[in-house]
Design a protein around this motif. Structure first.
Motif, PDB file in Angstrom:
ATOM      1  N   ALA A   1       0.820  -1.221   0.000  1.00  0.00           N
ATOM      2  CA  ALA A   1       0.000   0.000   0.000  1.00  0.00           C
ATOM      3  C   ALA A   1       0.849   1.265   0.000  1.00  0.00           C
ATOM      4  CB  ALA A   1      -0.933  -0.003   1.213  1.00  0.00           C
ATOM      5  N   HIS A   2       2.074   1.176   0.573  1.00  0.00           N
ATOM      6  CA  HIS A   2       2.950   2.349   0.640  1.00  0.00           C
ATOM      7  C   HIS A   2       3.333   2.866  -0.747  1.00  0.00           C
ATOM      8  CE1 HIS A   2       5.737  -0.959   0.007  1.00  0.00           C
ATOM      9  NE2 HIS A   2       6.611  -0.089  -0.431  1.00  0.00           N
ATOM     10  N   ALA A   3       3.193   2.028  -1.754  1.00  0.00           N
ATOM     11  CA  ALA A   3       3.534   2.443  -3.128  1.00  0.00           C
ATOM     12  C   ALA A   3       2.460   3.343  -3.732  1.00  0.00           C
ATOM     13  CB  ALA A   3       3.724   1.213  -4.020  1.00  0.00           C
ATOM     14  N   ARG A   4       1.315   3.434  -3.047  1.00  0.00           N
ATOM     15  CA  ARG A   4       0.161   4.169  -3.580  1.00  0.00           C
ATOM     16  C   ARG A   4      -0.040   3.841  -5.061  1.00  0.00           C
ATOM     17  NH1 ARG A   4      -0.380  10.177  -2.489  1.00  0.00           N
ATOM     18  NH2 ARG A   4       1.884  10.355  -2.657  1.00  0.00           N
ATOM     19  N   PRO A   5      -0.256   2.547  -5.343  1.00  0.00           N
ATOM     20  CA  PRO A   5      -0.339   2.114  -6.737  1.00  0.00           C
ATOM     21  C   PRO A   5      -1.606   2.604  -7.439  1.00  0.00           C
ATOM     22  CG  PRO A   5      -0.923   0.312  -5.256  1.00  0.00           C
ATOM     23  CD  PRO A   5      -0.444   1.455  -4.389  1.00  0.00           C
ATOM     24  N   PHE A   6      -1.550   2.600  -8.757  1.00  0.00           N
ATOM     25  CA  PHE A   6      -2.757   2.861  -9.556  1.00  0.00           C
ATOM     26  C   PHE A   6      -3.720   1.689  -9.375  1.00  0.00           C
ATOM     27  CE2 PHE A   6      -4.480   2.038 -14.013  1.00  0.00           C
ATOM     28  CZ  PHE A   6      -5.637   2.778 -13.803  1.00  0.00           C
ATOM     29  N   THR A   7      -3.189   0.465  -9.481  1.00  0.00           N
ATOM     30  CA  THR A   7      -4.018  -0.724  -9.224  1.00  0.00           C
ATOM     31  C   THR A   7      -3.248  -1.719  -8.368  1.00  0.00           C
ATOM     32  OG1 THR A   7      -3.253  -2.069 -11.104  1.00  0.00           O
ATOM     33  CG2 THR A   7      -5.124  -0.596 -11.524  1.00  0.00           C
ATOM     34  N   VAL A   8      -4.020  -2.546  -7.661  1.00  0.00           N
ATOM     35  CA  VAL A   8      -3.477  -3.757  -7.062  1.00  0.00           C
ATOM     36  C   VAL A   8      -4.400  -4.871  -7.541  1.00  0.00           C
ATOM     37  CG1 VAL A   8      -4.801  -3.686  -4.880  1.00  0.00           C
ATOM     38  CG2 VAL A   8      -2.553  -4.781  -4.943  1.00  0.00           C
ATOM     39  N   GLY A   9      -3.888  -6.085  -7.644  1.00  0.00           N
ATOM     40  CA  GLY A   9      -4.757  -7.148  -8.130  1.00  0.00           C
ATOM     41  C   GLY A   9      -4.077  -8.484  -8.182  1.00  0.00           C
ATOM     42  N   LEU A  10      -4.684  -9.371  -8.983  1.00  0.00           N
ATOM     43  CA  LEU A  10      -4.207 -10.745  -9.089  1.00  0.00           C
ATOM     44  C   LEU A  10      -4.130 -11.146 -10.553  1.00  0.00           C
ATOM     45  CD1 LEU A  10      -6.431 -12.377  -6.304  1.00  0.00           C
ATOM     46  CD2 LEU A  10      -4.001 -11.769  -6.114  1.00  0.00           C
ATOM     47  N   ASN A  11      -3.171 -12.007 -10.876  1.00  0.00           N
ATOM     48  CA  ASN A  11      -3.089 -12.565 -12.225  1.00  0.00           C
ATOM     49  C   ASN A  11      -2.571 -13.992 -12.157  1.00  0.00           C
ATOM     50  OD1 ASN A  11      -0.238 -11.368 -11.825  1.00  0.00           O
ATOM     51  ND2 ASN A  11       0.034 -12.466 -13.748  1.00  0.00           N
ATOM     52  N   CYS A  12      -2.719 -14.669 -13.306  1.00  0.00           N
ATOM     53  CA  CYS A  12      -2.133 -15.992 -13.533  1.00  0.00           C
ATOM     54  C   CYS A  12      -2.709 -17.065 -12.606  1.00  0.00           C
ATOM     55  CB  CYS A  12      -0.613 -15.903 -13.412  1.00  0.00           C
ATOM     56  SG  CYS A  12       0.239 -17.163 -14.392  1.00  0.00           S
ATOM     57  N   ALA A  13      -1.931 -18.135 -12.454  1.00  0.00           N
ATOM     58  CA  ALA A  13      -2.176 -19.257 -11.525  1.00  0.00           C
ATOM     59  C   ALA A  13      -3.529 -19.942 -11.709  1.00  0.00           C
ATOM     60  CB  ALA A  13      -1.987 -18.833 -10.092  1.00  0.00           C
ATOM     61  N   LEU A  14      -4.572 -19.356 -11.179  1.00  0.00           N
ATOM     62  CA  LEU A  14      -5.886 -19.986 -11.198  1.00  0.00           C
ATOM     63  C   LEU A  14      -6.725 -19.377 -12.314  1.00  0.00           C
ATOM     64  CD1 LEU A  14      -6.465 -19.648  -7.361  1.00  0.00           C
ATOM     65  CD2 LEU A  14      -5.537 -21.631  -8.564  1.00  0.00           C
ATOM     66  N   GLY A  15      -7.715 -20.099 -12.733  1.00  0.00           N
ATOM     67  CA  GLY A  15      -8.694 -19.534 -13.645  1.00  0.00           C
ATOM     68  C   GLY A  15      -9.558 -18.519 -12.916  1.00  0.00           C
ATOM     69  N   ALA A  16     -10.446 -17.864 -13.662  1.00  0.00           N
ATOM     70  CA  ALA A  16     -11.225 -16.755 -13.112  1.00  0.00           C
ATOM     71  C   ALA A  16     -12.094 -17.184 -11.920  1.00  0.00           C
ATOM     72  CB  ALA A  16     -12.085 -16.136 -14.209  1.00  0.00           C
ATOM     73  N   SER A  17     -12.791 -18.312 -12.036  1.00  0.00           N
ATOM     74  CA  SER A  17     -13.713 -18.705 -10.957  1.00  0.00           C
ATOM     75  C   SER A  17     -12.978 -18.951  -9.643  1.00  0.00           C
ATOM     76  CB  SER A  17     -14.484 -19.972 -11.344  1.00  0.00           C
ATOM     77  OG  SER A  17     -15.375 -19.665 -12.374  1.00  0.00           O
ATOM     78  N   ALA A  18     -11.835 -19.625  -9.733  1.00  0.00           N
ATOM     79  CA  ALA A  18     -11.062 -19.914  -8.520  1.00  0.00           C
ATOM     80  C   ALA A  18     -10.421 -18.650  -7.953  1.00  0.00           C
ATOM     81  CB  ALA A  18      -9.999 -20.964  -8.816  1.00  0.00           C
ATOM     82  N   MET A  19     -10.201 -17.652  -8.809  1.00  0.00           N
ATOM     83  CA  MET A  19      -9.604 -16.388  -8.363  1.00  0.00           C
ATOM     84  C   MET A  19     -10.618 -15.510  -7.613  1.00  0.00           C
ATOM     85  SD  MET A  19      -7.967 -13.395 -10.789  1.00  0.00           S
ATOM     86  CE  MET A  19      -6.412 -14.155 -11.230  1.00  0.00           C
ATOM     87  N   ARG A  20     -11.903 -15.695  -7.897  1.00  0.00           N
ATOM     88  CA  ARG A  20     -12.934 -14.764  -7.446  1.00  0.00           C
ATOM     89  C   ARG A  20     -12.922 -14.448  -5.936  1.00  0.00           C
ATOM     90  NH1 ARG A  20     -17.227 -13.241  -5.178  1.00  0.00           N
ATOM     91  NH2 ARG A  20     -17.090 -15.148  -3.952  1.00  0.00           N
ATOM     92  N   PRO A  21     -12.900 -15.479  -5.033  1.00  0.00           N
ATOM     93  CA  PRO A  21     -12.939 -15.131  -3.603  1.00  0.00           C
ATOM     94  C   PRO A  21     -11.722 -14.316  -3.144  1.00  0.00           C
ATOM     95  CG  PRO A  21     -12.611 -17.513  -3.926  1.00  0.00           C
ATOM     96  CD  PRO A  21     -12.964 -16.927  -5.258  1.00  0.00           C
ATOM     97  N   HIS A  22     -10.551 -14.584  -3.728  1.00  0.00           N
ATOM     98  CA  HIS A  22      -9.335 -13.854  -3.351  1.00  0.00           C
ATOM     99  C   HIS A  22      -9.393 -12.414  -3.864  1.00  0.00           C
ATOM    100  CE1 HIS A  22      -8.352 -17.894  -2.464  1.00  0.00           C
ATOM    101  NE2 HIS A  22      -8.145 -18.244  -3.727  1.00  0.00           N
ATOM    102  N   LEU A  23      -9.980 -12.269  -5.053  1.00  0.00           N
ATOM    103  CA  LEU A  23     -10.154 -10.933  -5.618  1.00  0.00           C
ATOM    104  C   LEU A  23     -11.147 -10.122  -4.782  1.00  0.00           C
ATOM    105  CD1 LEU A  23      -9.163  -9.409  -8.177  1.00  0.00           C
ATOM    106  CD2 LEU A  23     -11.367 -10.006  -9.206  1.00  0.00           C
ATOM    107  N   ALA A  24     -12.208 -10.796  -4.344  1.00  0.00           N
ATOM    108  CA  ALA A  24     -13.220 -10.121  -3.523  1.00  0.00           C
ATOM    109  C   ALA A  24     -12.601  -9.646  -2.202  1.00  0.00           C
ATOM    110  CB  ALA A  24     -14.395 -11.063  -3.260  1.00  0.00           C
ATOM    111  N   GLU A  25     -11.723 -10.474  -1.618  1.00  0.00           N
ATOM    112  CA  GLU A  25     -11.059 -10.071  -0.374  1.00  0.00           C
ATOM    113  C   GLU A  25     -10.199  -8.830  -0.604  1.00  0.00           C
ATOM    114  OE1 GLU A  25      -8.815 -13.161   1.672  1.00  0.00           O
ATOM    115  OE2 GLU A  25      -7.645 -11.634   2.764  1.00  0.00           O
ATOM    116  N   LEU A  26      -9.443  -8.853  -1.696  1.00  0.00           N
ATOM    117  CA  LEU A  26      -8.564  -7.719  -2.025  1.00  0.00           C
ATOM    118  C   LEU A  26      -9.385  -6.452  -2.280  1.00  0.00           C
ATOM    119  CD1 LEU A  26      -5.527  -7.281  -2.345  1.00  0.00           C
ATOM    120  CD2 LEU A  26      -5.749  -7.926  -4.751  1.00  0.00           C
ATOM    121  N   ALA A  27     -10.475  -6.607  -3.034  1.00  0.00           N
ATOM    122  CA  ALA A  27     -11.327  -5.454  -3.350  1.00  0.00           C
ATOM    123  C   ALA A  27     -11.958  -4.867  -2.085  1.00  0.00           C
ATOM    124  CB  ALA A  27     -12.410  -5.862  -4.355  1.00  0.00           C
TER     125      ALA A  27
END
Ligand SMILES: [Zn+2]
Length: 345
Positions: free
Chosen positions: A247-273
């Protein structure tokens, strides 16, 4: 950090304004597009094409995809152009492994600045063509990969204190990469596929050193990768811990990529959001790889899952990672279009 007081680049302001207005589209995978070209060792070296790399070494170069920005620039420009015309607002440079650490495998440590500067120029040329075609502004994101070493874990099970790379090694290597990307005209720096947060922190540090030299702050996008069902990065962090680490970087975006497909990524993305104080970016793989390491998910299948992210108000920027193609990006862009972006404070 002193550099936080630097003025923001004009591209930074433009991106934030656009991201409040609609969901922005990132491009898809480069690797699968390059594979389809069926390039030989001679093609990787650029022999016969009139653009041979002056850094060529004794090491075989077939598979060194990043070298192609110097030896097959037209082919790479064409891939970027196809993604832009499929709907991408932001394309990633073909520089994922263009650090001295990753290029050591190919004996091309000395080519790193050229690889990154050329990678950004090739992407910019494609974006200029796309803008001239349809009048829509495009942005070049300089891709900064994790390298093939990890600063917070030991590769030796018998010596847990051992480290194959240090924070300062990474900071120096990332510094060379980032300066090359900026010199070539990158609008954004995208630190991606982060499995070790300490590596990412070295990349962030290198970005801010380069921004201080330049006298302005470029937008930084930070993308972690969740590698297993426990919902943690390889260095053991939950999405919430990951956000607080960067967070100290004050990024334009933070997020997730690769590894899992979209459905498996969803709960982790929701936590981040739920915790992040900036825009959210997601670019999943086209499902999980099959037994042959290939991705079977069709554009419509990936797009339907990504549309759920948008329906739930989780995302500001979305695209594709391994196995995605221009057709996937076209389908994703169409699928998220009806939905507003995640609200930004
Ligand atoms: Zn991927």
């Amino acid at each position: 950090m002193l550099t936080q007081t630097l003025p923001r680049s004009t591209a930074f302001a433009a991106l934030e304004a656009l991201a409040r207005d609609r969901i922005l589209i990132l491009d898809g995978a480069m690797g699968t597009q390059i594979q389809q070209l069926g390039l030989s060792e001679a093609d990787f070296l650029g022999r016969g094409s009139g653009c041979a790399c002056r850094h060529a070494t004794d090491h075989p170069q077939k598979g060194n995809n990043d070298l192609l920005v110097l030896t097959q620039p037209q082919a790479i420009e064409e891939i970027h152009f196809r993604y832009a015309m499929a709907g991408a607002d932001i394309v990633e440079t073909n520089t994922f492994s263009a650090t001295t650490i990753a290029q050591a495998d190919y004996g091309l440590e000395g080519a790193v600045f050229d690889l990154n500067a050329a990678g950004a120029r090739v992407a910019r040329a494609a974006m200029d063509r796309a803008e001239a075609t349809d009048g829509r502004r495009r942005f070049v994101a300089g891709a900064v990969g994790p390298t093939n070493r990890t600063a917070s874990l030991s590769p030796d099970v018998n010596d847990p204190g051992y480290r194959a790379v240090t924070f300062d090694d990474l900071r120096t290597a990332y510094g060379q990469q980032v300066r090359g990307l900026i010199a070539g005209g990158a609008d954004i720096l995208l630190i991606e596929t982060i499995f070790d947060t300490l590596n990412a922190k070295a990349a962030i540090f290198a970005c801010f050193e380069a921004f201080a030299e330049r006298g302005e702050r470029l937008p930084v996008m930070i993308s972690g990768t969740i590698t297993d069902a426990s919902g943690r990065t390889l260095s053991g962090q939950t999405p919430t811990a990951f956000w607080h680490s960067v967070a100290h970087a004050r990024p334009f975006t933070v997020g997730l990529n690769c590894a899992l497909g979209a459905s498996a990524m969803r709960p982790h993305l929701a936590e981040l959001a739920g915790v992040a104080g900036c825009a959210i970016c997601a670019y999943p793989n086209a499902g999980l790889p099959n037994a042959f390491g290939q991705y079977d998910e069709t554009p419509d299948q990936t797009a339907a899952q990504v549309a759920e992210f948008a329906r739930e108000g989780l995302i500001n920027v979305v695209g594709g990672c391994c196995g995605t193609t221009p057709d996937h990006i076209r389908a994703i862009a169409a699928a998220v279009k009806p939905f507003p972006p995640r609200a930004l404070s």
